[in-house]
Motif scaffolding. Structure first.
Motif: not given
Length: 345
Positions: A263-271, A281-285, A296-308
């Motif tokens: 989930x943390x990785x998804x949050x860093x990549x989202x948007x 390269x920027x995120x050290x990944x 993994x982010x397909x179908x997720x929104x900012x709200x549902x990701x935050x809730x998870x």
């Protein structure tokens, strides 16, 4: 009252001798193998032996303990034999060396024996032998150094495992490599052995299914299976995977940790709109981590990701002692993630 000036740490002396990678060691009259990572050190020392053996199969190999040393041993085992065979002397325990060894080893640097290669293993566990190490690094004895620093971070373990397959010219899918590294997150020796088993036993490319078949019983793989199915929205499958993992003896803490990491990785990549390579390269990944997170982010929104993320943080606290029912805490977390809706129950 004026405070006393702070003392600065002594500057680290720059080594004057070649620094070689442990995967590609080369012999020299003196080879210093330094650092705590024993797996890499063993590979480096074996590599030096193999190199010398390929040049002359009559190579004489002698093992010496620096902490249990008899006076005169080093000169005796490095001196030319009757037939002049090359000699390899492997010295272990230099970080615990005796005074006698230290004196003789420092003296040996000024006049190494022709045809002899002396490998000195120092784990860095103590400053014992520092005088010898400093002399080697200053250029005495025509030496080289092979550093074997500790491999602790996930990215370092990933790079180690990837290097094992690259060295063997064996292809492994990124998701399979991630699963393999996760399965042996606490033991580099076991990870190295697992890599070699797959390299030697599996014909063709190594896939995620192959890793699951070989090491599916490992707790960490079960954890990522739970995380992957929940994040993909496969609620029933995720609950079954969770129960299977718990029945197999999985600890709830790493189960939550696996979900949190994804989930943390998804949050860093989202948007983000950068290319995978630029963002990685920027995120050290790694590039594949960015690509996987975007899938993994397909179908997720900012709200549902935050809730998870909130549900996972709550579960993390509960499985670490904030709740008496860690199984319920896990099931609630999986329900929120897989359904992408508040827990109703």
């Amino acid at each position: 009252m004026t405070p006393a000036p702070r003392r600065s740490a002594p500057a680290k002396t720059k080594s004057a001798i070649p620094q070689l990678p442990w995967r590609n060691p080369q012999p020299a009259p003196i080879v210093l193998v330094s650092g705590p990572e024993e797996v890499c050190a063993e590979r480096a020392i074996a590599g030096v032996r193999d190199f010398l053996k390929s040049e002359d199969p009559s190579l004489e190999v002698t093992d010496v303990r620096a902490d249990d040393y008899a006076a005169g041993t080093l000169l005796a085992v490095t001196s030319p034999s009757l037939f002049g065979e090359p000699r390899l002397v492997r010295v272990a325990g230099v970080e615990k060396c005796s005074d006698t060894f230290l004196t003789e080893a420092v003296s040996y640097l000024s006049q190494p024996q022709e045809g002899a290669t002396v490998v000195l293993r120092h784990t860095g566990a103590s400053v014992r032998g520092k005088k010898l190490l400093d002399a080697i690094r200053a250029g005495q004895g025509s030496g080289v150094e092979i550093a074997c620093p500790a491999i602790k971070r996930d990215s370092d373990r990933f790079d180690f495992a990837a290097g094992e397959f690259q060295a063997a010219k064996k292809r492994i899918a990124p998701v399979a490599l991630r699963a393999l590294v996760s399965a042996f997150a606490d033991d580099l020796t076991e990870l190295a052995a697992a890599c070699h088993q797959l390299i030697n036993d599996v014909p063709g490319d190594v896939t995620e299914q192959v890793v699951e078949r070989y090491y599916g019983g490992r707790v960490e793989i079960s954890a990522f299976t739970v995380a992957d199915t929940a994040i993909a929205g496969r609620y029933g499958e995720a609950l079954l995977a969770l129960r299977h993992a718990l029945a197999s003896g999985a600890d709830p803490v790493p189960l939550v940790a696996a979900v949190a990491m994804k989930l943390r990785t998804m949050a860093r990549v989202a948007g983000t709109r950068e290319s995978s390579s630029a963002l990685a390269a920027r995120l050290g990944m790694k590039d594949w981590q960015v690509d996987r997170a975007r899938r993994d982010l397909v179908g997720w929104t900012q709200a549902t990701l935050g809730m998870a993320i909130h549900a996972t943080a709550r579960a993390d606290a509960e499985v670490k002692g904030a709740s008496r029912d860690s199984v319920f805490a896990l099931e609630r977390m999986i329900t929120v993630i897989a359904t992408r809706a508040p827990f109703a129950g």
